[in-house]
Scaffold this active site. Structure first.
Site, PDB file in Angstrom:
ATOM      1  N   GLY A 141       0.809  -1.210   0.000  1.00  0.00           N
ATOM      2  CA  GLY A 141       0.000   0.000   0.000  1.00  0.00           C
ATOM      3  C   GLY A 141       0.843   1.261   0.000  1.00  0.00           C
ATOM      4  N   ARG A 190       7.245   1.933   0.866  1.00  0.00           N
ATOM      5  CA  ARG A 190       7.602   0.530   1.072  1.00  0.00           C
ATOM      6  C   ARG A 190       7.951  -0.121  -0.265  1.00  0.00           C
ATOM      7  NH1 ARG A 190       3.785  -2.243   4.932  1.00  0.00           N
ATOM      8  NH2 ARG A 190       5.168  -1.266   6.459  1.00  0.00           N
ATOM      9  N   ARG A 221      -0.549  -8.735  -3.389  1.00  0.00           N
ATOM     10  CA  ARG A 221      -0.516  -7.700  -2.362  1.00  0.00           C
ATOM     11  C   ARG A 221       0.359  -8.139  -1.195  1.00  0.00           C
ATOM     12  NH1 ARG A 221      -1.869  -3.916   1.059  1.00  0.00           N
ATOM     13  NH2 ARG A 221      -3.178  -4.302   2.881  1.00  0.00           N
ATOM     14  N   THR A 223       0.071  -4.870   5.671  1.00  0.00           N
ATOM     15  CA  THR A 223      -0.112  -5.090   7.101  1.00  0.00           C
ATOM     16  C   THR A 223      -1.609  -5.143   7.385  1.00  0.00           C
ATOM     17  OG1 THR A 223      -0.001  -2.701   7.513  1.00  0.00           O
ATOM     18  CG2 THR A 223       2.053  -3.966   7.712  1.00  0.00           C
ATOM     19  N   GLU A 261      -8.057  -5.496   6.537  1.00  0.00           N
ATOM     20  CA  GLU A 261      -7.175  -4.617   5.764  1.00  0.00           C
ATOM     21  C   GLU A 261      -8.062  -3.828   4.812  1.00  0.00           C
ATOM     22  OE1 GLU A 261      -6.047  -5.766   1.992  1.00  0.00           O
ATOM     23  OE2 GLU A 261      -8.134  -6.116   2.492  1.00  0.00           O
ATOM     24  N   MET A 262      -7.517  -3.249   3.724  1.00  0.00           N
ATOM     25  CA  MET A 262      -8.320  -2.283   2.969  1.00  0.00           C
ATOM     26  C   MET A 262      -8.267  -2.410   1.446  1.00  0.00           C
ATOM     27  SD  MET A 262      -7.809   1.208   5.251  1.00  0.00           S
ATOM     28  CE  MET A 262      -9.236   2.004   4.492  1.00  0.00           C
ATOM     29  N   ASP A 285      -1.226  -5.097  14.081  1.00  0.00           N
ATOM     30  CA  ASP A 285      -2.065  -4.709  15.217  1.00  0.00           C
ATOM     31  C   ASP A 285      -2.954  -5.899  15.556  1.00  0.00           C
ATOM     32  OD1 ASP A 285      -1.563  -1.630  14.822  1.00  0.00           O
ATOM     33  OD2 ASP A 285      -2.329  -2.363  12.915  1.00  0.00           O
TER      34      ASP A 285
END
Length: 240
Positions: A20, A24, A86, A89, A178-179, A203
């Site tokens: 994302g 990174r 993908r 995190t 996640e998203m 998390d």
């Protein structure tokens, strides 16, 4: 040439890792790949192509959330990418999770409207490609990461006002939130390309508590996940 990825056909490899965070993507390219060339910087969506273990591979930042990520996925496919993996995190939703665990997603609950729009709001189960799931599990078994395989959920909210939703997802066996994965898997099915998703638990959100991994532990866990992802994405092909 696409609008948001200002690249030409052939600039990206057959396989592409998708973090994302664009920074990174830059880190992965500079840390793990050789013979690296930057192939996109439009809108800060940094993309690179290089080699891993002698095989050509790309890495492209997608940004956060399904709507924006869908643009990146579509344009990568237009540019010839056929394996989209993908690497991200996530928030762990099960009490037996440990920070830094690796999750290989099988399916992604679309708690976001983007994937639903793509299928005309008909019921649909966004599902990863078996080839990438199988290869990732095979590769991960040789690592020291704790591995979980199962369903995740793609949310359109990071700061969720419905605090009870995490508990309801957890009770239904969802491993993590996640998203971006739901729209990635949906586009994979529609465009006939392979898609997958590897996640590091950064998390843990269970029983009303929120626990966050340290920056050092996160970097180490993401590095291990990235090596697994690169081996997975480049398995079985010779892209030069």
């Amino acid at each position: 040439m696409p609008i948001h990825l200002r690249a030409n056909a052939g600039d990206y490899a057959h396989a592409c890792l998708l973090p994302g965070d664009p920074l990174r993507a830059q880190y992965i390219a500079e840390t793990f790949l050789t013979d690296v060339v930057q192939v996109n910087a439009e809108r800060g969506l940094l993309g690179y192509t290089g080699s891993w273990d002698g095989k050509r591979v790309s890495v492209q930042g997608t940004g956060m959330g399904c709507p924006g990520a869908a643009i990146v996925f579509e344009e990568l496919i237009q540019l010839g990418v056929r394996k989209l993996l993908r690497v991200g995190t996530c928030g762990g939703l099960q009490a037996d999770h440990s920070l830094g665990d690796l999750i290989v997603a099988l399916t992604a609950v679309p708690a976001d409207s983007t994937a639903a729009h793509l299928v005309g709001d008909e019921p649909h189960c966004p599902t990863a490609s078996w080839e990438l799931v199988h290869e990732a599990v095979h590769v991960a078994k040789t690592s020291d990461l704790r591995l979980r395989v199962g369903p995740i959920v793609s949310s359109d909210l990071f700061y969720n006002p419905d605090e009870g939703q995490y508990g309801r997802w957890s009770e239904r066996g969802i491993l993590a939130v996640e998203m971006e994965a739901a729209v990635l898997f949906t586009l994979g099915a529609l465009r006939r390309v392979q898609t997958g998703c590897l996640l590091t638990v950064s998390d843990i959100v269970v029983e009303g508590e929120f626990v966050r991994i340290s920056d050092e532990e996160l970097r180490s866990a993401v590095d291990r996940m990235t090596r697994i992802a690169l081996d997975t994405a480049t398995a079985g092909h010779d892209d030069h």
